[in-house]
Motif scaffolding. Structure first.
Motif, PDB file in Angstrom:
ATOM      1  N   ILE A   1      57.274 -26.837  57.685  1.00 15.51           N
ATOM      2  CA  ILE A   1      56.607 -26.629  58.852  1.00 15.51           C
ATOM      3  C   ILE A   1      55.023 -27.015  58.694  1.00 15.51           C
ATOM      4  CG2 ILE A   1      55.617 -24.578  59.872  1.00 15.51           C
ATOM      5  CD1 ILE A   1      57.773 -22.930  59.112  1.00 15.51           C
ATOM      6  N   ALA A   2      54.643 -27.827  59.626  1.00 13.67           N
ATOM      7  CA  ALA A   2      53.466 -28.042  59.504  1.00 13.67           C
ATOM      8  C   ALA A   2      52.357 -27.234  60.401  1.00 13.67           C
ATOM      9  CB  ALA A   2      53.043 -29.502  60.026  1.00 13.67           C
ATOM     10  N   ILE A   3      51.480 -26.338  59.721  1.00 11.48           N
ATOM     11  CA  ILE A   3      50.968 -25.385  60.414  1.00 11.48           C
ATOM     12  C   ILE A   3      49.223 -26.096  60.804  1.00 11.48           C
ATOM     13  CG2 ILE A   3      49.515 -23.092  60.282  1.00 11.48           C
ATOM     14  CD1 ILE A   3      51.824 -22.209  58.871  1.00 11.48           C
ATOM     15  N   MET A   4      49.060 -25.862  62.102  1.00 12.32           N
ATOM     16  CA  MET A   4      47.759 -26.858  62.394  1.00 12.32           C
ATOM     17  C   MET A   4      46.768 -25.535  62.972  1.00 12.32           C
ATOM     18  SD  MET A   4      49.234 -30.007  64.111  1.00 12.32           S
ATOM     19  CE  MET A   4      47.601 -30.635  64.564  1.00 12.32           C
ATOM     20  N   GLU A   5      45.484 -25.650  62.857  1.00 13.34           N
ATOM     21  CA  GLU A   5      44.503 -24.987  63.333  1.00 13.34           C
ATOM     22  C   GLU A   5      43.174 -25.883  63.896  1.00 13.34           C
ATOM     23  OE1 GLU A   5      41.992 -22.728  61.037  1.00 13.34           O
ATOM     24  OE2 GLU A   5      41.505 -21.488  62.632  1.00 13.34           O
ATOM     25  N   ARG A   6      42.712 -25.742  64.875  1.00 10.85           N
ATOM     26  CA  ARG A   6      41.824 -26.479  65.460  1.00 10.85           C
ATOM     27  C   ARG A   6      41.770 -28.157  65.112  1.00 10.85           C
ATOM     28  NH1 ARG A   6      36.686 -23.042  64.092  1.00 10.85           N
ATOM     29  NH2 ARG A   6      37.877 -21.014  63.943  1.00 10.85           N
ATOM     30  N   GLY A   7      42.799 -28.712  65.262  1.00  7.55           N
ATOM     31  CA  GLY A   7      42.983 -30.055  65.080  1.00  7.55           C
ATOM     32  C   GLY A   7      43.185 -30.434  63.574  1.00  7.55           C
ATOM     33  N   HIS A   8      43.303 -29.573  62.594  1.00  6.19           N
ATOM     34  CA  HIS A   8      43.475 -29.997  61.230  1.00  6.19           C
ATOM     35  C   HIS A   8      44.853 -29.375  60.894  1.00  6.19           C
ATOM     36  CE1 HIS A   8      39.220 -30.838  60.382  1.00  6.19           C
ATOM     37  NE2 HIS A   8      39.053 -30.148  61.252  1.00  6.19           N
ATOM     38  N   LEU A   9      45.283 -30.160  59.779  1.00 11.29           N
ATOM     39  CA  LEU A   9      46.745 -29.597  59.117  1.00 11.29           C
ATOM     40  C   LEU A   9      46.126 -28.818  58.114  1.00 11.29           C
ATOM     41  CD1 LEU A   9      49.634 -29.973  59.074  1.00 11.29           C
ATOM     42  CD2 LEU A   9      49.148 -31.978  57.386  1.00 11.29           C
ATOM     43  N   ILE A  10      46.762 -27.499  58.202  1.00 10.83           N
ATOM     44  CA  ILE A  10      46.433 -26.760  57.196  1.00 10.83           C
ATOM     45  C   ILE A  10      47.301 -26.351  56.073  1.00 10.83           C
ATOM     46  CG2 ILE A  10      45.761 -24.007  56.568  1.00 10.83           C
ATOM     47  CD1 ILE A  10      43.889 -25.363  58.784  1.00 10.83           C
ATOM     48  N   GLN A  11      48.629 -26.589  56.447  1.00  9.84           N
ATOM     49  CA  GLN A  11      49.716 -26.396  55.412  1.00  9.84           C
ATOM     50  C   GLN A  11      50.776 -27.160  55.871  1.00  9.84           C
ATOM     51  OE1 GLN A  11      50.402 -22.485  53.728  1.00  9.84           O
ATOM     52  NE2 GLN A  11      51.507 -23.294  52.147  1.00  9.84           N
ATOM     53  N   HIS A  12      51.328 -27.921  55.020  1.00 11.03           N
ATOM     54  CA  HIS A  12      52.539 -28.713  55.408  1.00 11.03           C
ATOM     55  C   HIS A  12      53.674 -28.295  54.140  1.00 11.03           C
ATOM     56  CE1 HIS A  12      55.257 -32.405  55.725  1.00 11.03           C
ATOM     57  NE2 HIS A  12      55.585 -31.791  56.737  1.00 11.03           N
ATOM     58  N   ASP A  13      54.657 -27.610  54.632  1.00  9.02           N
ATOM     59  CA  ASP A  13      55.628 -27.064  53.355  1.00  9.02           C
ATOM     60  C   ASP A  13      56.733 -26.576  53.922  1.00  9.02           C
ATOM     61  OD1 ASP A  13      56.533 -26.597  51.010  1.00  9.02           O
ATOM     62  OD2 ASP A  13      54.291 -25.937  50.291  1.00  9.02           O
ATOM     63  N   THR A  14      57.786 -26.095  53.010  1.00 14.43           N
ATOM     64  CA  THR A  14      59.142 -25.391  53.498  1.00 14.43           C
ATOM     65  C   THR A  14      58.729 -24.267  53.946  1.00 14.43           C
ATOM     66  OG1 THR A  14      59.236 -24.591  51.245  1.00 14.43           O
ATOM     67  CG2 THR A  14      60.374 -26.689  51.736  1.00 14.43           C
ATOM     68  N   PRO A  15      59.520 -23.584  54.840  1.00 12.95           N
ATOM     69  CA  PRO A  15      59.161 -22.323  55.588  1.00 12.95           C
ATOM     70  C   PRO A  15      59.176 -21.110  54.104  1.00 12.95           C
ATOM     71  CG  PRO A  15      60.978 -23.348  56.501  1.00 12.95           C
ATOM     72  CD  PRO A  15      60.526 -24.304  55.528  1.00 12.95           C
TER      73      PRO A  15
END
Lengths: 369, 396
Positions: free
Chosen positions: A206-220
């Motif tokens: 999962i790639a979690i994004m907020e306001r144009g930034h990638l916050i965390q990219h990891d397994t669920p």
């Protein structure tokens, strides 16, 4: 396979996406998730060049996509979107045939491909081929949308809220089917969603994004157990323990369970029940009929009289369910243990509340290790 | 009794205005006797016009028509009222033709019989009833066509059989016979040429307006402005510049470009046809679901392929609807062209106005109305055929 490198998209002074880098491995399902306006759709649309990045680049199999003609690039990627976007003046078959025709497949090959794809998404070809989109239900439309995206057998699939516009029940069904199809086809999928449950259920990463930034990219699993900051922690929510259960299949936790045949005598039932409080009742074909409670047995004239009969769909879960589904079934039915059946209702065993507790405990110790 | 009356009024309220017109028409003059074509003459009531037999036939048919309103079943009600309205139409015309001959017997050769207010009102009333009965027959396309076409076909048969020849309009026609067919075809040429030009100019302009924000505003500004100029003024405005042009450049004159006549008429009519065509093209393309276009692009179609395979087929019904509006409007506007020497059926209208001869006005006006109705029907059918199968049709 897909590699996003320092990708930035600016509209005037407004930053839509800033300096995003991540990789999607072959055969992996990557979901982009975040609140609306976080740039997830922009990111997706840069992968097929519907939007051109301001800076940074994307490579597919180490080839920079800015050097590929956009039409050609897009033809090599399936594209499914929220409102499906089926062409209303074309039949289901013609809709599916669009990309194969663009890449000049011959008629025969296209025709057999249409049938194959409709079968894949569980729609009867003879019945659906010549229908028009307006005759389809929401769920059927989404299925055709997925079939159309898969038409020319692209290695990559881009999906923008593909199950967004249907009711929750249909959505769950479509997700289950998506997982089945993905197990079979092993496409590289980038999927945009705003539904965390959907992301957890479908994603390898999962790639979690907020306001144009990638916050965390990891397994669920890691997102749920080790949120990188306050934002992810809040986004995942307080029920993340519950959400983690939806990543765990019940298969490992199914135990053989006592059961008796409906034709057995009360005495036989008492024998079986001595070890437990209740026992599942099946018919001659091992199909689940219901259960009996031990305290009701004394004085009963036959098993039939004390049988608490239920449709198995109401009390049981199937083989491929997750622990979360099992738990919600238990809570819904007020049972400490529920039967597990095959797709046609044959009893396989049971899962108990204790098993689920054990599973959560195991997760906890893993987190601390 | 009261509830029956209530039911009578509430169902197909449109048809009731038709009955009212029908009843009023019975009290008015049906035929008008004129000693010659210019004087106003005196009108004859239903009994004098059609004699007792004819009068009873007309009244009987009206009773049948009104009684059909009590039929419970919607479909049979529509069928019965539609058929009886057609019968009223046919009987009215036939009897007018026969009785005109009877009334003119032994009169001076210059004397005329023309249609009176009663007959015109009858035609209006039956038209309303036909409209209402068609609505009761939705789903039965063939029956709808029969109901709408029966009267017109019967009229054409009666006309070509010569049974109406004693009526004053046809007397005028016989005087102007050669001229009539010339002006009739001229009228058709005027609106066909101008609408075709409108299509060739308007559709590209409409498409351009959807593609370019900068083009959108001026295109609509100009077409909206021109639409507000009264047609007569626009015809007049074109005379001066075109005269100058043809005076300055003789080769233009040889091409037929002059201040008056065919060219300025075509230019003015083309300008009028632009607004509905541009507007419908614009709306037809703009109303498309953006997700459909996004899907097309995202699947790897080129912009031109999206335009040709998706946008154009989906916008076609609305674009043709614009052409229909322009055509019907063009048939009417072409009438004015006669004033600047371009001919057309307007010739008879303005000649009639000049000579104060109502029959001559009608000789121009009636074919214009029929032409407008025929063009409208033909274009509606075209729109239906051109609508792609998967799209919900715009029913009006």
């Amino acid at each position: 396979m897909i590699h996003l490198q320092q990708l930035t998209k600016r509209y005037g002074d407004k930053l839509a996406v800033e300096n995003i880098s991540f990789e999607v491995d072959p055969g992996e399902v990557c979901t982009l998730i975040g609140p609306s306006g976080c740039g997830k759709t922009t990111t997706l649309r840069m992968i097929n060049r519907l939007i051109e990045p301001t800076s940074g680049k994307i490579t597919i199999n180490s080839q920079d996509i800015s050097g590929i003609r956009p039409e050609k690039l897009r033809q090599s990627m399936g594209y499914a979107i929220q409102n499906v976007g089926l062409f209303p003046h074309m039949t289901v078959a013609a809709n599916i045939a669009v990309v194969p025709e663009l890449v000049n497949w011959d008629k025969e090959r296209i025709n057999s491909r249409i049938d194959e794809l409709l079968q894949l998404v569980n729609l009867d070809p003879t019945q659906y081929r010549s229908k028009y989109p307006r005759h389809l239900s929401g769920g059927e439309g989404q299925r055709v949308g997925v079939a159309r995206a898969l038409a020319a057998d692209p290695p990559i699939l881009l999906m923008d809220e593909p199950f967004g516009a249907v009711d929750p029940l249909t959505r769950e069904k479509l997700q289950t089917e998506f997982l089945r199809i993905q197990r079979e086809l092993r496409k590289t999928v980038v999927l945009v969603t705003h539904d965390l449950d959907e992301a957890i259920r479908l994603a390898d990463r999962i790639a979690i994004m907020e306001r144009g930034h990638l916050i965390q990219h990891d397994t669920p699993e890691n997102i749920l157990s080790k949120p990188i900051n306050r934002f992810v922690h809040d986004f995942v929510g307080t029920d993340r323990a519950l959400k983690r259960l939806s990543r765990i299949s019940i298969t490992r936790y199914v135990r053989p369970s006592p059961s008796i045949n409906i034709t057995a005598t009360v005495d036989e039932a008492v024998d079986v029940c001595n070890q437990c409080q209740w026992v599942w009742v099946v018919d001659a074909n091992q199909k689940l009929l219901g259960w009996i409670d031990r305290k009701n047995l004394p004085g009963a004239s036959s098993i039939n009289n004390v049988l608490v009969s239920n449709l198995w769909e109401e009390i049981a879960v199937t083989n491929d369910a997750t622990l979360r589904e099992a738990l919600s079934r238990m809570l819904g039915q007020g049972l400490k243990s529920i039967p597990v059946v095959t797709e046609n209702g044959t009893l396989r065993g049971e899962v108990s509340l204790e098993d689920i507790e054990a599973a959560t405990a195991e997760l906890e110790t893993n987190d601390h290790a | 009794m009261l509830s029956a009356l209530q039911r009578f009024v509430t169902r197909d309220s449109v048809a009731i205005s038709g009955y009212v017109l029908g009843i009023i028409s019975l009290l008015l003059g049906w035929l008008t006797f004129k000693p010659n074509r210019i004087v106003s003459g005196y009108s004859l009531d239903l009994w004098q016009s059609y004699e007792a037999t004819g009068g009873f036939i007309i009244i009987g048919l009206w009773l049948l028509c009104i009684l059909s309103h009590f039929v419970k079943d919607k479909h049979y009600r529509g069928l019965l009222s539609g058929l009886s309205a057609n019968l009223i139409l046919i009987a009215t015309l036939l009897l007018a033709g026969f009785n005109a001959g009877r009334l003119l017997e032994g009169e001076a050769i210059a004397s005329r019989i023309s249609l009176g207010a009663g007959i015109w009102l009858t035609l209006a009333g039956t038209y309303i009833i036909l409209f209402a009965s068609r609505r009761n027959l939705t789903g039965y396309r063939l029956r709808q066509y029969i109901i709408s076409l029966l009267g017109i076909i019967a009229f054409l048969i009666i006309l070509s059989a010569g049974w109406l020849d004693d009526l004053s309009v046809l007397r005028e026609f016989m005087v102007y016979e050669a001229r009539f067919s010339q002006e009739f075809w001229q009228h058709i040429t005027l609106f066909v040429v101008s609408v075709s030009l409108g299509v060739f100019i308007g559709i590209p302009l409409g498409i351009w307006a959807t593609r370019s924000r900068r083009a959108e505003k001026p295109i609509f500004f100009i077409t909206n402005i021109t639409q507000t100029i009264p047609s007569l003024a626009l015809f007049g405005l074109l005379i001066a510049p075109l005269s100058v042009l043809s005076f300055r450049f003789p080769f233009l004159r040889e091409l037929g470009i002059r201040g008056v006549g065919f060219t300025p008429a075509i230019i003015a009519l083309t300008i009028y046809s632009l607004l509905p065509i541009i507007q419908n093209t614009y709306v037809g393309l703009r109303q498309l679901d953006t997700s459909v276009l996004d899907a097309g692009l995202g699947m790897g179609m080129s912009r031109f392929q999206v335009f040709r395979k998706i946008e154009i087929p989906l916008a076609t019904p609305l674009i043709l609807e614009g052409v229909r509006i322009a055509s019907v409007q063009g048939v009417g506007l072409a009438t004015v062209a006669a004033l600047i020497g371009a001919g057309g059926l307007g010739f008879f209208v303005f000649q009639g106005l000049g000579q104060a001869t109502s029959d001559l006005i009608l000789l121009g006006a009636i074919p214009i109305i029929i032409l407008a109705l025929v063009v409208d029907a033909a274009m509606r059918i075209t729109v239906k055929i051109a609508t792609p199968k998967g799209i919900i049709r715009i029913e009006k």
